[in-house]
Scaffold this active site. Structure first.
Site, PDB file in Angstrom:
ATOM      1  CG  ASP A  66     -21.287  -0.730  -6.108  1.00  0.00           C
ATOM      2  OD1 ASP A  66     -20.162  -1.129  -5.766  1.00  0.00           O
ATOM      3  OD2 ASP A  66     -21.843  -1.083  -7.159  1.00  0.00           O
ATOM      4  NE  ARG A  74     -25.350   1.572  -6.094  1.00  0.00           N
ATOM      5  CZ  ARG A  74     -25.067   2.108  -7.259  1.00  0.00           C
ATOM      6  NH1 ARG A  74     -25.597   3.281  -7.592  1.00  0.00           N
ATOM      7  NH2 ARG A  74     -24.262   1.511  -8.104  1.00  0.00           N
ATOM      8  CG  HIS A 171     -13.357   0.223 -11.265  1.00  0.00           C
ATOM      9  ND1 HIS A 171     -13.471   1.507 -10.771  1.00  0.00           N
ATOM     10  CD2 HIS A 171     -14.577  -0.353 -11.126  1.00  0.00           C
ATOM     11  CE1 HIS A 171     -14.718   1.716 -10.352  1.00  0.00           C
ATOM     12  NE2 HIS A 171     -15.415   0.614 -10.554  1.00  0.00           N
ATOM     13  CG  HIS A 183     -21.435   1.539 -16.166  1.00  0.00           C
ATOM     14  ND1 HIS A 183     -20.350   2.200 -15.645  1.00  0.00           N
ATOM     15  CD2 HIS A 183     -21.991   0.839 -15.150  1.00  0.00           C
ATOM     16  CE1 HIS A 183     -20.249   1.917 -14.355  1.00  0.00           C
ATOM     17  NE2 HIS A 183     -21.228   1.097 -14.034  1.00  0.00           N
ATOM     18  CG  ASP A 253     -17.305  -3.588 -12.915  1.00  0.00           C
ATOM     19  OD1 ASP A 253     -18.347  -3.597 -12.233  1.00  0.00           O
ATOM     20  OD2 ASP A 253     -16.730  -2.540 -13.253  1.00  0.00           O
TER      21      ASP A 253
END
Length: 341
Positions: A66, A74, A171, A183, A253
């Site tokens: 990501d 990242r 998404h 999340h 996901d």
């Protein structure tokens, strides 16, 4: 030798190097990819060595990250700092021509630097329309106007493709219209399909020809279908595949997210996602869960489910030295310095 097919499971590792347990997992025929996180990165040299080690276990694996920009980047030290997509939207709204050119260049830069370190894909760009509600999306979105999001995301995708990287829109069908974070819980969005099509779905629908893969949201839209999108055959097969005509890869996901917990244990989640229409499932930050998934899939199917992940393989590669010697790299990094200043 690399396998001639890729299984549907995308896993992660804990550290900067591969352990024996990691190597065993990556060699499992059900595993088709690996996603890297910030904890897997120290510097470019370490990253390149890690990727070489991954290729040594299975040269066919798709190596992903990501790396959208902004707060979701990242790899930082040694990489260009990619701005949040909303910053590109601000430039666009001040000067549309400059904004689109910059966005395409940023798409190219983010992809080119990853490719130069041996990775295949970044799960980008975000196609969510920011409705001013979602903290988890927020400045990850190009903006609040669906038409602007479409134009900017198209430019970003064109830049990624120019570098040689496949795109992943996320998404689907849109996470920007609800505050809850998938999340942490399963968000429930009470909007109708007509409301979604008028706003959130627009960028996804308009960019299907540029989109190599899509990632559905862990969101439930009860006025449309009872199941969360990533586990819904109506959303993925009937609507996305049949009505919209999408032919690319569908990544789930992360099955470790709280938004997926209602689908049962890790094995059940994976099977339900694959049966609903996902080609590949991500299982992150939980090695026990990843092991449960591959063991459950092995017991449940007569042979490995072929994912089609090979279509996401990088089409171009080059060294960091070659990249940094190029005029394009110098030009784009100077443009980024200007907007940061």
């Amino acid at each position: 030798m690399g396998k001639k097919y890729l299984g549907p499971v995308v896993v992660d590792i804990e550290g900067l190097t591969l352990t024996d347990e990691d190597k065993k997992m990556l060699a499992n025929p059900w595993v088709g990819g690996i996603i890297l996180f910030g904890r897997n990165y120290k510097d470019r040299q370490q990253l390149e060595k890690l990727v070489q080690g991954i290729r040594g276990v299975n040269s066919a694996l798709i190596v992903a990250v990501d790396h959208e920009g902004g707060r979701v980047q990242r790899f930082r030290s040694g990489f260009s700092r990619i701005p949040a997509m909303q910053q590109l939207g601000v430039v666009f709204r001040g000067d549309s021509e400059r904004g689109l050119a910059l966005t395409k260049s940023v798409g190219w830069l983010s992809a080119a630097e990853l490719l130069a370190s041996g990775l295949d894909i970044s799960f980008a760009p975000v196609l969510d329309v920011d409705c001013g509600l979602s903290d988890i999306i927020g400045d990850r979105s190009f903006g609040q106007n669906p038409e602007d999001v479409t134009l900017l995301a198209a430019a970003f995708m064109d830049g990624m493709h120019e570098a040689g990287m496949a795109t992943t829109g996320k998404h689907f069908p849109g996470h920007g219209g609800i505050k809850e974070d998938s999340h942490l819980e399963l968000p429930v969005d009470d909007r109708t399909l007509d409301e979604l099509e008028q706003r959130d779905i627009g960028p996804f629908r308009s960019l299907l020809s540029r989109t190599n893969a899509l990632m559905p949201a862990h969101i439930q839209f009860p006025r449309i279908d009872a199941l969360p999108v990533g586990f819904s055959a109506w959303w993925l097969k009937e609507y996305l595949r049949q009505k919209l005509g999408f032919k690319g890869v569908i990544f789930s996901d992360d099955l470790s997210m709280e938004g997926a917990v209602g689908m049962g244990g890790y094995g059940d989640r994976a099977i339900k996602a694959l049966q609903a229409g996902c080609n590949a499932v991500l299982v992150c930050n939980n090695r026990k869960g990843a092991l449960e998934v591959v063991e459950c899939l092995h017991r449940s199917f007569d042979s490995v489910v072929v994912s089609g992940l090979e279509s996401m393989r990088a089409q171009q590669s080059g060294s960091w030295d070659h990249l940094q010697q190029g005029a394009r790299w110098r030009e784009v990094t100077l443009m980024l310095d200007e907007i940061k200043g």
